[in-house]
Design an enzyme around this catalytic site. Structure first.
Site, PDB file in Angstrom:
ATOM      1  N   LYS A  97      -8.268   3.143   2.025  1.00 40.82           N
ATOM      2  CA  LYS A  97      -7.555   4.411   1.917  1.00 40.82           C
ATOM      3  C   LYS A  97      -7.697   5.154   0.590  1.00 40.82           C
ATOM      4  CE  LYS A  97      -4.193   2.410   4.585  1.00 40.82           C
ATOM      5  NZ  LYS A  97      -5.280   1.571   5.063  1.00 40.82           N
ATOM      6  N   SER A 108       0.836  -1.210   0.000  1.00 38.37           N
ATOM      7  CA  SER A 108       0.000   0.000   0.000  1.00 38.37           C
ATOM      8  C   SER A 108       0.866   1.254   0.000  1.00 38.37           C
ATOM      9  CB  SER A 108      -0.916  -0.002   1.227  1.00 38.37           C
ATOM     10  OG  SER A 108      -0.164  -0.182   2.412  1.00 38.37           O
ATOM     11  N   LYS A 113     -18.190  27.790 -29.350  1.00 42.94           N
ATOM     12  CA  LYS A 113     -18.551  27.240 -28.044  1.00 42.94           C
ATOM     13  C   LYS A 113     -17.731  27.763 -26.871  1.00 42.94           C
ATOM     14  CE  LYS A 113     -20.610  23.444 -27.827  1.00 42.94           C
ATOM     15  NZ  LYS A 113     -21.902  23.160 -27.224  1.00 42.94           N
ATOM     16  N   SER A 169     -14.568  24.223 -27.694  1.00 42.53           N
ATOM     17  CA  SER A 169     -14.717  22.975 -28.434  1.00 42.53           C
ATOM     18  C   SER A 169     -13.592  22.883 -29.450  1.00 42.53           C
ATOM     19  CB  SER A 169     -16.075  22.973 -29.151  1.00 42.53           C
ATOM     20  OG  SER A 169     -16.031  22.145 -30.291  1.00 42.53           O
ATOM     21  N   GLU A 174     -19.909  21.208 -14.961  1.00 45.14           N
ATOM     22  CA  GLU A 174     -20.205  19.832 -15.382  1.00 45.14           C
ATOM     23  C   GLU A 174     -19.369  18.830 -14.590  1.00 45.14           C
ATOM     24  OE1 GLU A 174     -19.792  19.741 -19.667  1.00 45.14           O
ATOM     25  OE2 GLU A 174     -21.162  21.428 -19.845  1.00 45.14           O
ATOM     26  N   THR A 200     -40.166  25.425 -10.044  1.00 50.08           N
ATOM     27  CA  THR A 200     -40.441  24.076  -9.561  1.00 50.08           C
ATOM     28  C   THR A 200     -40.797  23.279 -10.813  1.00 50.08           C
ATOM     29  OG1 THR A 200     -42.800  24.444  -9.232  1.00 50.08           O
ATOM     30  CG2 THR A 200     -41.385  24.928  -7.351  1.00 50.08           C
ATOM     31  N   HIS A 201     -40.385  22.040 -10.865  1.00 47.21           N
ATOM     32  CA  HIS A 201     -40.537  21.227 -12.090  1.00 47.21           C
ATOM     33  C   HIS A 201     -39.858  21.910 -13.277  1.00 47.21           C
ATOM     34  CE1 HIS A 201     -43.749  18.988  -9.917  1.00 47.21           C
ATOM     35  NE2 HIS A 201     -44.004  20.205  -9.435  1.00 47.21           N
TER      36      HIS A 201
END
Ligand code: ARG
Length: 459
Positions: free
Chosen positions: A325, A24, A283, A277, A290, A155-156
């Site tokens: 770990k 380890s 872009k 991009s 993200e 909402t929604h």
């Protein structure tokens, strides 16, 4: 058979591939300073019990300090050894010879590894708390700056009601406050010292565990040696606390991705947090957000990973536990970077006030206030709701919005409506009607700010 701490009853060398596989060292090396702190304290305790002479103890402590300096400078990093505990003992033996061979008297790597991890986590939880604190402070400062700026809520993902942008920011701050408290709760579990429980049954040299714990700044000692070497609950707590932060931030990231899209365009993220991009020249993508959203998967799976390792594992130390770990280190490393970057992103976040207003004035977002108005005129809410809905329908057919419509038009549609409807249906009026603790009125938001500032002082 050198370079390992055991071997008396072994006749053969270890399979080289297995040796590499079981080591380890490449990931627990980062625990070296904690391993050395633990060993120094343990040596002092052995000395008090007469297992080490004063002179031997001094020699060991001095050598451990030198080893620490060498490791700080990047030395000894490529040794083929089982783990960090082996590395430090081997280095100690190489440095001072026979005396070093006494350091492990009555101790096991099973209690040693838990001391290292707990000391490491105690430090990291302080760092994490500080990161969370800075984020909350940034959110509070930003909400003071935008205290009275109206902002749409959803909402929604459909237009809901007008709120203040400060209110939205304080939503994030409250989430983070809970996360901070969750991190703080981890300290309790972490503050009991495992050292002196040995391999599984306790220390046979009657060391004073309480004194040893105190010398390492622990508040107490663990109460059962089998439990101590079996238990990884404190790691689970930390991984859970981090996973929840990750989930919270993934939701905020999603909001900001949507709000900053060309279609919404209400907030603007600094260019330094975007990428382009390779093909499409136009872009500018919100990659930081993200990735914050994406990395929450990692935090959840790190928690899962340890849960799965622990499930149905027998009591006592098993090598499976070494798998704890990498997941832990990964979550801690990643969340610290994320919190730091997210704080900077919030600091630089700009609001397109004009666009926010446009959206607010297109969503019929004060329709509830119109229903409330009818209620105050004596109409039961369910009926008021229907009545407001019908008016909204008519306004929409004529491309009008309730938040900006001429009162005369409303009066023509519904005879109950009078001039006093104005303070209900305009954006600012709607916002300031929600003047309860936790609501979005300016007064209520100021109260939340005071609450958060008070909580931060207690942190
Ligand atoms: N490298 C081990 C781990 O991380 C240390 C404890 C080893 N104990 C043992 N008995 N093999 O879990």
């Amino acid at each position: 058979m050198k370079n390992r701490l055991w071997g008396g009853r072994f006749k053969k060398e270890q399979n080289p591939l297995f040796m590499k596989f079981q080591s380890s060292l490449n990931f627990d090396l980062r625990l070296y300073s904690y391993d050395i702190i633990g060993s120094k304290a343990y040596a002092s305790e052995l000395c008090k019990k007469g297992v080490l002479s004063e002179k031997e103890c001094k020699t060991i402590i001095k050598a451990l300090d030198e080893i620490k300096q060498e490791l700080d400078r990047g030395k000894h990093k490529n040794r083929e050894l089982e783990d960090i505990h082996t590395l430090i003992e081997v280095l100690l033996i190489e440095k001072i010879g026979e005396t070093a061979k006494k350091i492990h008297t009555g101790r096991s790597r099973n209690d040693q590894v838990m001391v290292d991890i707990k000391l490491y986590l105690l430090d990291e939880m302080i760092n994490l708390k500080q990161n969370i604190c800075s984020l909350i402070k940034t959110l509070v400062a930003k909400s003071k700056k935008y205290l009275s700026l109206p902002f749409p809520s959803y909402t929604h993902l459909q237009p809901a009601q007008p709120v203040l942008f400060s209110h939205y920011l304080l939503y994030i701050a409250n989430t983070m406050l809970r996360d901070g408290l969750r991190v703080k709760r981890c300290f309790l579990e972490l503050s009991s010292c495992p050292l002196g429980t040995g391999a599984i049954s306790g220390n046979a040299f009657s060391i004073n565990r309480e004194r040893l714990a105190k010398s390492l700044n622990f508040l107490s000692v663990t109460q059962n040696s089998i439990d101590t070497v079996t238990n990884r609950d404190d790691l689970l707590d930390v991984l859970y606390a981090i996973a929840v932060i990750g989930v919270h931030l993934s939701r905020v990231a999603e909001d900001l991705i949507i709000f900053s899209s060309k279609e919404f365009d209400i907030v603007e993220i600094k260019e330094e947090f975007k990428t382009g991009s390779s093909l499409m020249p136009q872009k500018r993508n919100p990659d930081l957000l993200e990735l914050i959203r994406g990395k929450s998967a990692r935090f959840i799976s790190n928690l899962n990973r340890l849960m799965i390792v622990l499930k149905a594992l027998p009591s006592g130390y098993q090598k499976d536990l070494q798998e704890d770990k990498e997941a832990l280190f990964d979550s801690i490393d990643q969340i610290k970077i994320i919190l730091n970057l997210f704080t900077q992103l919030i600091q630089g976040l700009k609001i397109n006030e004009k666009r926010a207003r446009e959206i607010l004035e297109k969503g019929q977002m004060t329709a509830t206030d119109l229903a409330d108005y009818f209620v105050l005129k004596g109409i039961p809410f369910r009926e008021a709701h229907r009545r407001s809905g019908e008016i909204i329908q008519k306004l929409e057919e004529n491309d009008l919005d309730i938040s900006t419509v001429d009162i005369k038009i409303l009066k023509k549609i519904d005879s109950v409506i009078e001039d006093d409807v104005e303070k209900f249906i305009r954006i600012e009026g709607s916002i300031n009607r929600r003047n309860v603790t936790g609501g979005t009125s300016i007064q209520a938001v100021k109260k939340t700010i005071r609450y958060l500032e008070k909580q931060l002082n207690k942190f």
